[in-house]
Design a protein around this motif. Structure first.
Motif, PDB file in Angstrom:
ATOM      1  N   SER A 115       0.831  -1.209   0.000  1.00  0.00           N
ATOM      2  CA  SER A 115       0.000   0.000   0.000  1.00  0.00           C
ATOM      3  C   SER A 115       0.859   1.250   0.000  1.00  0.00           C
ATOM      4  N   ILE A 116       0.394   2.249  -0.731  1.00  0.00           N
ATOM      5  CA  ILE A 116       0.959   3.593  -0.637  1.00  0.00           C
ATOM      6  C   ILE A 116      -0.173   4.518  -0.199  1.00  0.00           C
ATOM      7  N   TYR A 117       0.031   5.214   0.915  1.00  0.00           N
ATOM      8  CA  TYR A 117      -0.948   6.180   1.416  1.00  0.00           C
ATOM      9  C   TYR A 117      -0.429   7.584   1.173  1.00  0.00           C
ATOM     10  N   VAL A 118      -1.347   8.486   0.812  1.00  0.00           N
ATOM     11  CA  VAL A 118      -0.983   9.874   0.534  1.00  0.00           C
ATOM     12  C   VAL A 118      -1.816  10.782   1.419  1.00  0.00           C
ATOM     13  N   LEU A 119      -1.135  11.598   2.238  1.00  0.00           N
ATOM     14  CA  LEU A 119      -1.793  12.610   3.066  1.00  0.00           C
ATOM     15  C   LEU A 119      -1.691  13.943   2.340  1.00  0.00           C
ATOM     16  N   PRO A 120      -2.737  14.771   2.391  1.00  0.00           N
ATOM     17  CA  PRO A 120      -2.710  16.034   1.651  1.00  0.00           C
ATOM     18  C   PRO A 120      -1.947  17.150   2.356  1.00  0.00           C
ATOM     19  N   ASP A 121      -1.116  16.809   3.336  1.00  0.00           N
ATOM     20  CA  ASP A 121      -0.306  17.825   4.001  1.00  0.00           C
ATOM     21  C   ASP A 121       1.023  17.215   4.412  1.00  0.00           C
TER      22      ASP A 121
ATOM     23  N   ALA B 279       3.568  15.828   7.089  1.00  0.00           N
ATOM     24  CA  ALA B 279       3.539  15.259   8.433  1.00  0.00           C
ATOM     25  C   ALA B 279       4.872  14.617   8.810  1.00  0.00           C
ATOM     26  N   ALA B 280       5.891  14.756   7.959  1.00  0.00           N
ATOM     27  CA  ALA B 280       7.172  14.097   8.224  1.00  0.00           C
ATOM     28  C   ALA B 280       8.282  14.898   7.566  1.00  0.00           C
ATOM     29  N   ASP B 281       9.520  14.502   7.849  1.00  0.00           N
ATOM     30  CA  ASP B 281      10.664  15.102   7.181  1.00  0.00           C
ATOM     31  C   ASP B 281      10.802  14.517   5.784  1.00  0.00           C
ATOM     32  N   ALA B 282      11.679  15.134   4.997  1.00  0.00           N
ATOM     33  CA  ALA B 282      11.883  14.657   3.632  1.00  0.00           C
ATOM     34  C   ALA B 282      12.556  13.288   3.612  1.00  0.00           C
ATOM     35  N   SER B 283      13.415  13.015   4.593  1.00  0.00           N
ATOM     36  CA  SER B 283      14.078  11.714   4.626  1.00  0.00           C
ATOM     37  C   SER B 283      13.098  10.645   5.088  1.00  0.00           C
TER      38      SER B 283
ATOM     39  N   ARG C  25      11.475   4.719   8.906  1.00  0.00           N
ATOM     40  CA  ARG C  25      10.877   3.389   8.926  1.00  0.00           C
ATOM     41  C   ARG C  25      10.295   3.101  10.309  1.00  0.00           C
ATOM     42  N   VAL C  26       9.070   2.586  10.319  1.00  0.00           N
ATOM     43  CA  VAL C  26       8.388   2.213  11.560  1.00  0.00           C
ATOM     44  C   VAL C  26       7.856   0.799  11.383  1.00  0.00           C
ATOM     45  N   GLU C  27       8.024  -0.050  12.397  1.00  0.00           N
ATOM     46  CA  GLU C  27       7.490  -1.407  12.315  1.00  0.00           C
ATOM     47  C   GLU C  27       6.335  -1.558  13.290  1.00  0.00           C
ATOM     48  N   ARG C  28       5.172  -1.981  12.782  1.00  0.00           N
ATOM     49  CA  ARG C  28       3.981  -2.220  13.594  1.00  0.00           C
ATOM     50  C   ARG C  28       3.291  -3.481  13.086  1.00  0.00           C
ATOM     51  N   PHE C  29       2.890  -4.357  13.989  1.00  0.00           N
ATOM     52  CA  PHE C  29       2.086  -5.526  13.640  1.00  0.00           C
ATOM     53  C   PHE C  29       2.731  -6.345  12.518  1.00  0.00           C
ATOM     54  N   SER C  30       4.046  -6.537  12.607  1.00  0.00           N
ATOM     55  CA  SER C  30       4.780  -7.353  11.629  1.00  0.00           C
ATOM     56  C   SER C  30       4.736  -6.763  10.229  1.00  0.00           C
ATOM     57  N   HIS C  31       4.570  -5.461  10.135  1.00  0.00           N
ATOM     58  CA  HIS C  31       4.622  -4.762   8.853  1.00  0.00           C
ATOM     59  C   HIS C  31       5.606  -3.599   8.957  1.00  0.00           C
ATOM     60  N   ASP C  32       6.246  -3.311   7.839  1.00  0.00           N
ATOM     61  CA  ASP C  32       7.116  -2.146   7.750  1.00  0.00           C
ATOM     62  C   ASP C  32       6.364  -0.990   7.119  1.00  0.00           C
ATOM     63  N   SER C  33       6.507   0.190   7.698  1.00  0.00           N
ATOM     64  CA  SER C  33       5.976   1.421   7.103  1.00  0.00           C
ATOM     65  C   SER C  33       7.131   2.385   6.899  1.00  0.00           C
ATOM     66  N   ILE C  34       7.198   2.977   5.723  1.00  0.00           N
ATOM     67  CA  ILE C  34       8.220   3.980   5.426  1.00  0.00           C
ATOM     68  C   ILE C  34       7.496   5.284   5.119  1.00  0.00           C
ATOM     69  N   VAL C  35       7.828   6.331   5.887  1.00  0.00           N
ATOM     70  CA  VAL C  35       7.084   7.587   5.868  1.00  0.00           C
ATOM     71  C   VAL C  35       8.022   8.734   5.502  1.00  0.00           C
ATOM     72  N   TRP C  36       7.572   9.583   4.589  1.00  0.00           N
ATOM     73  CA  TRP C  36       8.331  10.796   4.265  1.00  0.00           C
ATOM     74  C   TRP C  36       7.388  11.832   3.658  1.00  0.00           C
ATOM     75  N   SER C  37       7.842  13.087   3.613  1.00  0.00           N
ATOM     76  CA  SER C  37       7.072  14.163   2.981  1.00  0.00           C
ATOM     77  C   SER C  37       7.823  14.692   1.771  1.00  0.00           C
ATOM     78  N   GLN C  38       7.029  15.106   0.774  1.00  0.00           N
ATOM     79  CA  GLN C  38       7.597  15.553  -0.492  1.00  0.00           C
ATOM     80  C   GLN C  38       6.590  16.463  -1.178  1.00  0.00           C
ATOM     81  N   ASN C  39       7.016  17.656  -1.569  1.00  0.00           N
ATOM     82  CA  ASN C  39       6.164  18.595  -2.297  1.00  0.00           C
ATOM     83  C   ASN C  39       4.820  18.838  -1.602  1.00  0.00           C
ATOM     84  N   GLY C  40       4.867  19.009  -0.283  1.00  0.00           N
ATOM     85  CA  GLY C  40       3.651  19.338   0.455  1.00  0.00           C
ATOM     86  C   GLY C  40       2.731  18.179   0.738  1.00  0.00           C
ATOM     87  N   ARG C  41       3.093  16.964   0.330  1.00  0.00           N
ATOM     88  CA  ARG C  41       2.316  15.766   0.618  1.00  0.00           C
ATOM     89  C   ARG C  41       3.148  14.848   1.520  1.00  0.00           C
ATOM     90  N   THR C  42       2.472  13.929   2.212  1.00  0.00           N
ATOM     91  CA  THR C  42       3.161  12.904   2.990  1.00  0.00           C
ATOM     92  C   THR C  42       2.811  11.546   2.403  1.00  0.00           C
TER      93      THR C  42
END
Length: 251
Positions: A194-200, A202-206, A209-226
């Protein structure tokens, strides 16, 4: 054996230990063979434990509109002589929304917004992947146009990539957040991604990585979106190549 749709309404009473013996047996038989529903049981247990442990804080922090909604629901239940166990508990999506809505206030181990977002979308990913995606890839440009027409804000949708073994299967609203996030569904090497897109922002550009419930999530912000990428752990170093592909194709 029951299918995923049949088992879903039995999940909450099963986790709470209130399922009738035949229902409990049906759930256990199903999750013994279905990895996706087994993951969902684990996430529902985690959400329930958090809610129970922090219910006092939830009451204090919840907005008045939510208090009113819960009071109305309690009054309705008191007027019922017999309420099936299956409807006595909030669905996982509502429970998870409550947890995340106040997570930053009283410390659930989600010490900043990145962790809260990762927690939230991982729950959604686990729930959604059980029911599969479209049987064939879809066109990213058409999906962008439909999203903008329906929701009023633009989303860049990375197209399928044979080189990355990535196939775009669906674009939908994220159910847990009442549509505030776009959920781009892919198959990556035959598994849900899955790729999720937030309209604002919420994170740094770099990428973090966060691990929850045996899943990896990679979060970053770019061009005003997260952006958040969620895939099954154990973490695979080559997931970074998907992150780079997305970064290169959302401008």
């Amino acid at each position: 054996m029951k299918n995923c749709q049949d088992v879903e309404p039995l999940m909450a009473p099963y986790v709470d230990g209130e399922a009738a013996p035949p229902d409990r047996a049906a759930v256990e038989a199903h999750i013994g063979a279905c990895d996706c529903c087994r993951d969902l049981v684990a996430t529902e247990r985690a959400a329930r434990e958090v809610l129970l442990a922090r219910r006092g804080d939830l009451r204090r922090c919840a907005p008045q509109a939510l208090h009113a909604r819960c009071a109305a629901h309690a009054a309705w239940m008191r007027g019922r002589r017999a309420v099936p166990a299956v409807i006595r508990w909030l669905p996982l999506s509502v429970a998870a929304t409550l947890v995340i809505a106040v997570a930053g206030v009283f410390g659930l181990g989600l010490n900043h917004r990145v962790q809260a977002v990762a927690f939230q979308v991982t729950l959604d990913h686990v729930a959604c992947k059980r029911f599969g995606h479209a049987s064939t890839p879809i066109d990213g440009t058409s999906a962008e146009q439909r999203w903008l027409a329906t929701h009023g804000w633009p989303v860049r949708v990375p197209a399928s990539s044979a080189g990355s073994d990535l196939e775009l299967r669906a674009v939908r609203r994220c159910a847990i957040t009442d549509g505030r996030l776009a959920h781009l569904m892919y198959r990556w090497r035959g598994e849900p991604l899955s790729i999720y897109v937030l309209p604002d922002r919420a994170a740094d550009a770099s990428a973090e990585r966060v691990e929850r419930f045996s899943h990896d999530s990679i979060v970053w912000s770019q061009n005003g979106r997260t952006y958040v990428i969620v895939a099954q752990a154990p973490r695979r170093p080559d997931l970074d190549s998907v992150v780079q592909y997305v970064k290169d194709n959302v401008y």
